[in-house]
Scaffold this motif. Sequence first.
Motif, mmCIF file in Angstrom:
data_model
loop_
_atom_site.group_PDB
_atom_site.id
_atom_site.type_symbol
_atom_site.label_atom_id
_atom_site.label_comp_id
_atom_site.label_asym_id
_atom_site.label_seq_id
_atom_site.Cartn_x
_atom_site.Cartn_y
_atom_site.Cartn_z
ATOM 1 N N LYS A 106 0.811 -1.215 0.000
ATOM 2 C CA LYS A 106 0.000 0.000 0.000
ATOM 3 C C LYS A 106 0.850 1.273 0.000
ATOM 4 O O LYS A 106 0.341 2.358 -0.276
ATOM 5 C CB LYS A 106 -0.929 0.000 1.217
ATOM 6 N N LEU A 107 2.133 1.129 0.321
ATOM 7 C CA LEU A 107 3.020 2.293 0.351
ATOM 8 C C LEU A 107 3.459 2.726 -1.046
ATOM 9 O O LEU A 107 4.028 3.814 -1.208
ATOM 10 C CB LEU A 107 4.265 1.986 1.199
ATOM 11 N N ALA A 108 3.215 1.897 -2.056
ATOM 12 C CA ALA A 108 3.740 2.155 -3.397
ATOM 13 C C ALA A 108 3.253 3.482 -3.964
ATOM 14 O O ALA A 108 4.030 4.271 -4.518
ATOM 15 C CB ALA A 108 3.371 1.008 -4.332
ATOM 16 N N SER A 109 1.958 3.759 -3.838
ATOM 17 C CA SER A 109 1.402 4.990 -4.392
ATOM 18 C C SER A 109 2.045 6.224 -3.765
ATOM 19 O O SER A 109 2.419 7.179 -4.471
ATOM 20 C CB SER A 109 -0.112 5.012 -4.158
ATOM 21 N N GLY A 134 6.031 10.668 -3.883
ATOM 22 C CA GLY A 134 7.220 11.287 -3.299
ATOM 23 C C GLY A 134 8.342 11.425 -4.310
ATOM 24 O O GLY A 134 9.069 12.429 -4.322
ATOM 25 N N LEU A 135 8.468 10.410 -5.164
ATOM 26 C CA LEU A 135 9.500 10.463 -6.200
ATOM 27 C C LEU A 135 9.201 11.591 -7.190
ATOM 28 O O LEU A 135 10.116 12.318 -7.620
ATOM 29 C CB LEU A 135 9.547 9.108 -6.926
ATOM 30 N N LEU A 136 7.917 11.773 -7.538
ATOM 31 C CA LEU A 136 7.541 12.856 -8.447
ATOM 32 C C LEU A 136 7.768 14.219 -7.802
ATOM 33 O O LEU A 136 8.056 15.209 -8.495
ATOM 34 C CB LEU A 136 6.067 12.700 -8.846
ATOM 35 N N ARG A 137 7.638 14.274 -6.481
ATOM 36 C CA ARG A 137 7.855 15.540 -5.777
ATOM 37 C C ARG A 137 9.295 16.017 -5.909
ATOM 38 O O ARG A 137 9.554 17.218 -6.046
ATOM 39 C CB ARG A 137 7.490 15.349 -4.308
ATOM 40 N N TYR A 138 10.241 15.067 -5.865
ATOM 41 C CA TYR A 138 11.664 15.433 -5.943
ATOM 42 C C TYR A 138 12.211 15.277 -7.365
ATOM 43 O O TYR A 138 13.426 15.308 -7.551
ATOM 44 C CB TYR A 138 12.472 14.559 -4.978
ATOM 45 N N MET A 161 -1.566 7.275 -11.131
ATOM 46 C CA MET A 161 -1.330 7.022 -12.555
ATOM 47 C C MET A 161 -1.285 8.314 -13.379
ATOM 48 O O MET A 161 -0.415 8.467 -14.252
ATOM 49 C CB MET A 161 -2.423 6.087 -13.099
ATOM 50 N N ILE A 162 -2.196 9.257 -13.099
ATOM 51 C CA ILE A 162 -2.273 10.475 -13.922
ATOM 52 C C ILE A 162 -1.003 11.319 -13.788
ATOM 53 O O ILE A 162 -0.369 11.653 -14.800
ATOM 54 C CB ILE A 162 -3.528 11.289 -13.551
ATOM 55 N N PRO A 163 -0.562 11.691 -12.553
ATOM 56 C CA PRO A 163 0.677 12.475 -12.475
ATOM 57 C C PRO A 163 1.904 11.711 -12.949
ATOM 58 O O PRO A 163 2.842 12.309 -13.488
ATOM 59 C CB PRO A 163 0.789 12.822 -10.986
ATOM 60 N N LEU A 164 1.892 10.386 -12.787
ATOM 61 C CA LEU A 164 3.035 9.579 -13.213
ATOM 62 C C LEU A 164 3.195 9.625 -14.729
ATOM 63 O O LEU A 164 4.287 9.909 -15.240
ATOM 64 C CB LEU A 164 2.860 8.143 -12.730
ATOM 65 N N PHE A 165 2.115 9.361 -15.460
ATOM 66 C CA PHE A 165 2.221 9.331 -16.916
ATOM 67 C C PHE A 165 2.364 10.745 -17.487
ATOM 68 O O PHE A 165 2.889 10.915 -18.586
ATOM 69 C CB PHE A 165 1.017 8.608 -17.519
ATOM 70 N N HIS A 166 1.894 11.729 -16.759
ATOM 71 C CA HIS A 166 2.126 13.103 -17.175
ATOM 72 C C HIS A 166 3.623 13.407 -17.164
ATOM 73 O O HIS A 166 4.153 14.021 -18.097
ATOM 74 C CB HIS A 166 1.378 14.052 -16.226
ATOM 75 N N ARG A 167 4.305 12.940 -16.128
ATOM 76 C CA ARG A 167 5.755 13.156 -16.034
ATOM 77 C C ARG A 167 6.499 12.337 -17.082
ATOM 78 O O ARG A 167 7.445 12.834 -17.721
ATOM 79 C CB ARG A 167 6.227 12.791 -14.630
ATOM 80 N N ILE A 168 6.088 11.092 -17.289
ATOM 81 C CA ILE A 168 6.738 10.249 -18.300
ATOM 82 C C ILE A 168 6.549 10.856 -19.692
ATOM 83 O O ILE A 168 7.437 10.786 -20.552
ATOM 84 C CB ILE A 168 6.185 8.811 -18.242
ATOM 85 N N GLY A 169 5.384 11.485 -19.919
ATOM 86 C CA GLY A 169 5.144 12.130 -21.206
ATOM 87 C C GLY A 169 6.136 13.248 -21.473
ATOM 88 O O GLY A 169 6.618 13.410 -22.602
#
Length: 409
Positions: free
Chosen positions: A327-330, A335-339, A371-379
């Motif tokens: 459950k900590l994965a999300s 946190g990774l996207l924050r930094y 998922m949304i902020p993650l793929f936004h960053r990958i884009g």
Amino acid sequence: MWKQFLSKLPHKSFHSDASLDLTHLPPGNNGTGSVNGNSIHRTSSDNVVSSRSTTMKRTASAIFPSSVVTSAEPLLLFKDVPNAEKQNLFISKLNFCCHVFDFSDPNKNSPEKDMKRQVLLDLIGYVDAGTSRFTEPVISASCKMIAINLFRAFPPNTRSSNGGGETEEEVPVFDPAWTHLQLVYDLLLKFIESSSLDGKIGKKYIDHSFIMRLLDLFDSEDPRERDCLKTILHRIYGKFMVHRPFIRKAVSNIFCRFVFETDRHNGIAEILEVFGSVISGFALPLKEEHKLLLWRVLMPLHKPKTLGIYLQQLTYCVTQFIEKEPKLASSVIKGLLRYWPVTSSQKEVMFLSELEEILEATNTAELQGCMIPLFHRIGFCINSSHFQFQDWIKTRLTSTMQQLQYSKK
């Protein structure tokens, strides 16, 4: 008359030998060793043939004054004394090794250094044999000798922190006192691991102050010393359960000081390696204290520009948390996207590599929340024209296509 009387008195010779009062020697550094498994390997020069005790007595009397070497007892061999006297001889040898030499000049005090080295080897052999249980005076004297030889202030680091890349380690600096420090570390490791050491008594001397000063040594520029400390810290954490909360807190303070104040520390990778083993031993369900360690300590470690030096160890620590509690994965991904770095393509590639390992340990349900902020960053990364992103994306897409084709079969 007086002249005739005085002429009959025997004249005292003022010709002194090469004696040296060690109590007036300036303090110096001592040396370290690298660890492989459960022992610290020494160089081939350790295989010194022991001289007979009588020969060593004569040598000692020629070099050390009688105030330092009492009847040369510290230089006796353990096999030459009764079992009842061995621990007293052990303490005598420990006191003998409390004299610290200056190793900046290799030719200075060479006989004394060789003699101390031989005594240290005798001490290691006695501890390794484990013939009798250590008394409290033995434990006290051992910790005192180890502290005198190891605990020292490092000279100011004059090397620029701006040189090199984010993954480039500086050229290591090797301590000239390694030949002695190495033996002291070896003795400390065997002392902690020995079944002859009573943990209830040992924790009185290997206390919070001792541990704090040991942790300070992780900032050594000598990688061999940091390797020794890595194994020793792990053994202390395993043997003295009462000190575990303090060790975690002290290590957390080192990380926070590195991230938010100094931006420089030589031993972050080695401490994280020990912490990886500590995290893997956490019981389930995870305590709130352990989760705070992840949020407040490990995730901010992604901020420093020297991330590449300890990225592998940090990634292992983070994925250990996710494997224990999925459950900590999300929250970890957020946190990774924050930094996430926005000005360094090299560091972005590092984040993508870590993200890949995190996603492998993340189930689909936990991925929905980020998922949304993650793929936004990958884009953004895909649209980048930087060659490092193009190479990374090409490699990962090829790998993904191969996995899809294999799954269809």
